[in-house]
Enzyme design. Structure first.
Site, PDB file in Angstrom:
ATOM      1  N   GLY A  33     -47.104 -37.901  39.761  1.00 30.81           N
ATOM      2  CA  GLY A  33     -47.209 -38.856  38.789  1.00 30.81           C
ATOM      3  C   GLY A  33     -47.718 -38.081  37.529  1.00 30.81           C
ATOM      4  O   GLY A  33     -47.665 -37.037  37.214  1.00 30.81           O
ATOM      5  N   ASN A  34     -48.142 -39.012  36.633  1.00 30.70           N
ATOM      6  CA  ASN A  34     -48.614 -38.622  35.374  1.00 30.70           C
ATOM      7  C   ASN A  34     -49.610 -39.615  34.882  1.00 30.70           C
ATOM      8  O   ASN A  34     -49.910 -40.396  35.521  1.00 30.70           O
ATOM      9  CB  ASN A  34     -47.530 -38.899  34.319  1.00 30.70           C
ATOM     10  CG  ASN A  34     -46.897 -40.331  34.114  1.00 30.70           C
ATOM     11  OD1 ASN A  34     -47.707 -41.001  33.581  1.00 30.70           O
ATOM     12  ND2 ASN A  34     -45.648 -40.626  34.566  1.00 30.70           N
TER      13      ASN A  34
END
Ligand code: CTP
Ligand code: CA
Length: 227
Positions: A33-34
């Site tokens: 993810g980020n």
């Protein structure tokens, strides 16, 4: 801001905003993810609704509360976001891609939890494949004639040169370019940016609330609506 002045220049318009960051699962408990919080995308959704638009907010893994009067569609992965964007864009006057879309996803999803090997062996390298470029796809084949398409880009180094090149590569009408920095962008309440237009325009938005940047984006989008 424009919304404080009760401007309803987006009345009768349908706008689609993506927000947050996609998560690409490795197994049932892990993902790539980020750090996108979704704040800029949610500010875009709130300001558009305040200006009278019907708003569809495609929300990727944001913890923020649903904005009032906005149709919120939760999505997880880049592939789910792509489906949701293409569906919502069919009758949209504008699409603003504020979501951070993972460029790659794991090549395989393990349906059971991945376990360490016995005896302290080193892990296998993680194989990744590319996700589709939603903004480029939408820009190249607008689901509705005259639709205005905008993207966001966080850059370092020669920020404007990277932004201009990206705007051309994507084929969108507007690209909001901001510099990645300590108190900016990820999770911050405030932001500063330059909005680049495919027509060569450059609009500088000074450091300030994400709502102010959002209102400027809608001003620039509204200018580009066909008669
Ligand atoms: N975007 C998208 N689909 C992707 C990747 C990005 O729609 N697979 C959109 C983002 O929502 C954003 C814009 O494209 O509006 C720019 O994202 P960015 O990550 O800066 O662009 P990339 O082409 O992935 O370039 P980079 O290699 O710098 O990450
Ligand atoms: Ca990217």
């Amino acid at each position: 801001t424009e919304s404080d002045r009760h401007v309803t220049d987006l009345a009768g318009r349908h706008v689609v905003v993506s927000a947050g960051g996609t998560r690409e699962p490795l197994d049932p408990v892990r993902f790539l993810g980020n750090r996108s919080s979704g704040k800029q995308g949610y500010a875009l959704a709130r300001t558009a609704a305040a200006r009278g638009a019907r708003v569809t907010l495609l929300s990727a893994n944001s913890a923020l509360p649903d904005p009032a009067g906005v149709d919120v569609v939760p999505v997880g992965t880049a592939l789910e976001l792509r489906d949701a964007v293409l569906k919502a864009a069919v009758d949209a006057d504008a699409v603003v891609m504020a979501a951070a879309v993972a460029d790659f996803r794991p090549a395989v999803y393990a349906p059971g939890k991945i376990k360490k090997k016995e005896g302290g062996a080193e892990p296998e390298p993680l194989e990744l494949v590319r996700n589709p470029d939603i903004l480029a796809e939408l820009s190249g084949a607008r689901p509705r004639a005259g639709q205005v398409v905008a993207g966001f880009a966080a850059e370092t180094d020669d920020v404007l040169a990277h932004g201009r090149a990206k705007l051309a590569a994507k084929g969108c009408d507007l690209l909001v370019v901001n510099e990645v920095g300590e108190r900016k962008t990820f999770g911050a309440e405030e932001n500063e940016a330059v909005v680049l237009g495919a027509d060569g325009s450059e609009t500088t938005v000074p450091y300030g609330p994400k709502e102010t940047l959002a209102d400027t984006v809608w001003d620039l989008v509204a200018e580009r609506f066909p008669e």
